[in-house]
Structures are given as structure tokens and as C-alpha cells.
Design a protein around this motif. Structure first.
Motif, short mmCIF file in Angstrom:
data_model
loop_
_atom_site.label_atom_id
_atom_site.label_comp_id
_atom_site.label_asym_id
_atom_site.label_seq_id
_atom_site.Cartn_x
_atom_site.Cartn_y
_atom_site.Cartn_z
N MET A 48 0.83 -1.20 0.00
CA MET A 48 0.00 0.00 0.00
C MET A 48 0.87 1.26 0.00
O MET A 48 0.58 2.21 -0.71
CB MET A 48 -0.95 0.00 1.20
N LYS A 49 1.95 1.23 0.78
CA LYS A 49 2.85 2.40 0.81
C LYS A 49 3.43 2.67 -0.58
O LYS A 49 3.47 3.82 -1.02
CB LYS A 49 3.99 2.19 1.81
N VAL A 50 3.88 1.62 -1.25
CA VAL A 50 4.48 1.80 -2.58
C VAL A 50 3.45 2.36 -3.56
O VAL A 50 3.71 3.35 -4.25
CB VAL A 50 5.06 0.46 -3.11
N PHE A 51 2.29 1.75 -3.61
CA PHE A 51 1.26 2.20 -4.55
C PHE A 51 0.76 3.59 -4.20
O PHE A 51 0.60 4.44 -5.07
CB PHE A 51 0.09 1.20 -4.60
N LYS A 52 0.54 3.84 -2.90
CA LYS A 52 0.00 5.14 -2.48
C LYS A 52 1.01 6.26 -2.71
O LYS A 52 0.65 7.34 -3.20
CB LYS A 52 -0.40 5.08 -1.00
N LEU A 53 2.28 6.02 -2.39
CA LEU A 53 3.30 7.04 -2.63
C LEU A 53 3.45 7.33 -4.13
O LEU A 53 3.65 8.47 -4.53
CB LEU A 53 4.64 6.63 -2.03
N THR A 54 3.33 6.29 -4.94
CA THR A 54 3.42 6.49 -6.39
C THR A 54 2.20 7.27 -6.89
O THR A 54 2.33 8.20 -7.69
CB THR A 54 3.55 5.14 -7.13
N TYR A 55 1.03 6.92 -6.38
CA TYR A 55 -0.20 7.64 -6.74
C TYR A 55 -0.09 9.11 -6.31
O TYR A 55 -0.39 10.02 -7.10
CB TYR A 55 -1.40 6.96 -6.07
N GLU A 56 0.32 9.34 -5.09
CA GLU A 56 0.47 10.72 -4.60
C GLU A 56 1.52 11.49 -5.39
O GLU A 56 1.37 12.69 -5.63
CB GLU A 56 0.80 10.72 -3.11
N SER A 57 2.56 10.80 -5.82
CA SER A 57 3.59 11.43 -6.66
C SER A 57 2.98 11.87 -7.98
O SER A 57 3.29 12.95 -8.48
CB SER A 57 4.74 10.45 -6.91
N ALA A 58 2.10 11.04 -8.53
CA ALA A 58 1.42 11.41 -9.77
C ALA A 58 0.57 12.66 -9.57
O ALA A 58 0.54 13.55 -10.42
CB ALA A 58 0.56 10.25 -10.26
N GLU A 86 8.06 18.25 -10.61
CA GLU A 86 8.79 17.13 -10.02
C GLU A 86 8.05 16.64 -8.78
O GLU A 86 7.15 17.31 -8.27
CB GLU A 86 10.21 17.55 -9.65
N VAL A 87 8.45 15.47 -8.32
CA VAL A 87 7.88 14.92 -7.10
C VAL A 87 8.60 15.54 -5.92
O VAL A 87 9.83 15.48 -5.83
CB VAL A 87 8.03 13.38 -7.07
N VAL A 88 7.84 16.16 -5.04
CA VAL A 88 8.40 16.76 -3.83
C VAL A 88 7.73 16.07 -2.64
O VAL A 88 6.51 16.11 -2.51
CB VAL A 88 8.15 18.28 -3.79
N LEU A 89 8.55 15.44 -1.82
CA LEU A 89 8.03 14.75 -0.64
C LEU A 89 8.35 15.56 0.61
O LEU A 89 9.33 16.29 0.65
CB LEU A 89 8.67 13.37 -0.50
N ALA A 112 5.47 8.74 -12.66
CA ALA A 112 5.25 9.03 -11.24
C ALA A 112 6.21 8.22 -10.37
O ALA A 112 6.83 8.75 -9.44
CB ALA A 112 3.81 8.74 -10.85
N TYR A 113 6.36 6.93 -10.68
CA TYR A 113 7.28 6.09 -9.91
C TYR A 113 8.72 6.59 -10.05
O TYR A 113 9.46 6.67 -9.07
CB TYR A 113 7.19 4.62 -10.34
N ASP A 114 9.11 6.93 -11.28
CA ASP A 114 10.47 7.43 -11.51
C ASP A 114 10.74 8.70 -10.70
O ASP A 114 11.83 8.88 -10.14
CB ASP A 114 10.72 7.70 -12.99
N GLY A 115 9.74 9.58 -10.61
CA GLY A 115 9.89 10.80 -9.83
C GLY A 115 10.08 10.50 -8.35
O GLY A 115 10.93 11.09 -7.67
N LEU A 116 9.29 9.57 -7.85
CA LEU A 116 9.40 9.14 -6.46
C LEU A 116 10.76 8.49 -6.20
O LEU A 116 11.46 8.84 -5.24
CB LEU A 116 8.27 8.16 -6.14
N ALA A 117 11.15 7.56 -7.05
CA ALA A 117 12.42 6.85 -6.88
C ALA A 117 13.60 7.81 -6.95
O ALA A 117 14.56 7.70 -6.19
CB ALA A 117 12.55 5.75 -7.93
N THR A 118 13.53 8.78 -7.85
CA THR A 118 14.60 9.77 -7.98
C THR A 118 14.75 10.57 -6.70
O THR A 118 15.86 10.80 -6.22
CB THR A 118 14.32 10.70 -9.18
N ALA A 119 13.63 10.98 -6.11
CA ALA A 119 13.68 11.75 -4.86
C ALA A 119 14.29 10.92 -3.74
O ALA A 119 15.14 11.42 -2.98
CB ALA A 119 12.27 12.22 -4.48
N VAL A 120 13.89 9.65 -3.62
CA VAL A 120 14.42 8.80 -2.56
C VAL A 120 15.90 8.51 -2.79
O VAL A 120 16.71 8.59 -1.86
CB VAL A 120 13.60 7.48 -2.45
N ARG A 121 16.28 8.19 -4.03
CA ARG A 121 17.69 7.89 -4.32
C ARG A 121 18.58 9.11 -4.07
O ARG A 121 19.69 8.98 -3.55
CB ARG A 121 17.85 7.40 -5.76
#
Length: 162
Positions: free
Chosen positions: A66-76, A84-87, A139-148
Motif C-alpha cells: 500500500m505504501k508503494v502504490f499510495k506514494l506512487t499515486y500521490e507522486s502522480a 517534479e515529485v516533492v516529498l 510518477a514512480y520514476d519521480g518518487l524513486a529519484t527523490a528517494v535515491r
């Protein structure tokens, strides 16, 4: 002006609603795909480490999916507003520390992405499209880029202290 159009945001919303209709099965399929793609990834998840099978009713598995899907959805949704994705800083630092602690590498982010996109494609069936795949991937790439990026800064910071 954001990164996603209204049509692209609608694709995310439609697929998100479909995913939420049967999330227990979807989370199980997601982790099954992760282990099929990269069997060694199983040891990176505490709830999979000591099991020969993917545990069907494990709340940790469902919660993590759920965290993975929800964070990706919220990133979108953020990409609709921004470029860009800002967390939130505390969330970003938390995600970074957990990923560093578990030895997550760039290749693991790609495994997760592949499993996420396959899960969405299977769930959506005939309603799936290349456009839907592209917006989730973006959306996932934006999230992953921010975390990396945060992981790199954290590791670089430790080495500067040493």
C-alpha cells in the motif's frame, strides 16, 4: 503548469480506484512478481525473509505494498501540480534511511517498478493502455529519484563526517 495533463491524471485516478477494489490480492500479486523478477529481493523484506512462500494474509506485506502504490499515486498527483515529485522532508529522510539500512540499490528500484507496472497492467486488463503505463512509470520514476537523491546525500554526509 504541471507535468501531467488532466487526461493523464484521469488515467492514474481510474487505475487507482480499480487497484483499491481488491488490494489484498493485488498486494500479494505485487510481491509475487517482485520475487519472480528478482528472487534475491525476498531477503530485503522482513515479512518474506523466513518464508518459502509469499504469505497471503500478512498485514506487513499488504501495508508495504500500500505504501508503494499510495506514494506512487500521490507522486502522480504532485506531478499534476509541479514539475517534479516533492516529498515531505521527514518522509523522505525516513524512506532514505530504511532503504539504506536494507541495502537497497538502484537495480532494486527498477525491480519494484517492473512489478508495479505489471501489477497495474494485469489489474486493468482491457482498460490498460501504454499511456496509463507511461504515467505510472513517470510518477514512480519521480518518487524513486527523490528517494535515491536523499539516500546519496545521507551516505555522502556520513562519509564527510568520517
Amino acid at each position: 503548469m504541471g507535468c501531467f495533463s488532466e487526461k493523464e491524471e484521469a488515467l492514474i485516478r481510474i487505475s487507482w480506484e480499480e487497484l483499491m477494489n481488491n488490494f489484498p490480492d493485488i498486494s500479494l500479486r505485487f510481491f509475487t512478481l517482485i520475487v519472480e523478477i528478482a528472487p534475491e529481493a525476498k531477503d530485503m523484506f522482513s515479512f518474506l525473509r523466513d518464508s518459502d512462500e509469499i504469505p497471503q494474509n500478512n498485514p506487513l506485506l499488504r501495508g508495504h505494498a500500500m505504501k508503494v502504490f499510495k506514494l506512487t499515486y500521490e507522486s502522480a498527483m504532485r506531478l499534476r501540480e509541479n514539475e517534479e515529485v516533492v516529498l515531505e522532508d521527514t518522509l523522505l529522510k525516513y524512506l532514505s534511511s530504511v532503504h539504506i539500512k536494507n541495502g537497497i540499490l538502484d537495480a532494486h528500484f527498477e525491480v519494484l517498478k517492473e512489478a508495479l507496472l505489471k501489477t497495474i497492467k494485469e489489474t486493468m486488463g482491457e482498460r490498460w493502455s501504454e499511456d496509463m503505463n507511461r504515467v505510472w512509470a513517470t510518477a514512480y520514476d519521480g518518487l524513486a529519484t527523490a528517494v535515491r537523491k536523499e539516500m546519496k546525500e545521507s551516505i555522502d554526509g556520513v562519509f564527510q563526517i568520517l
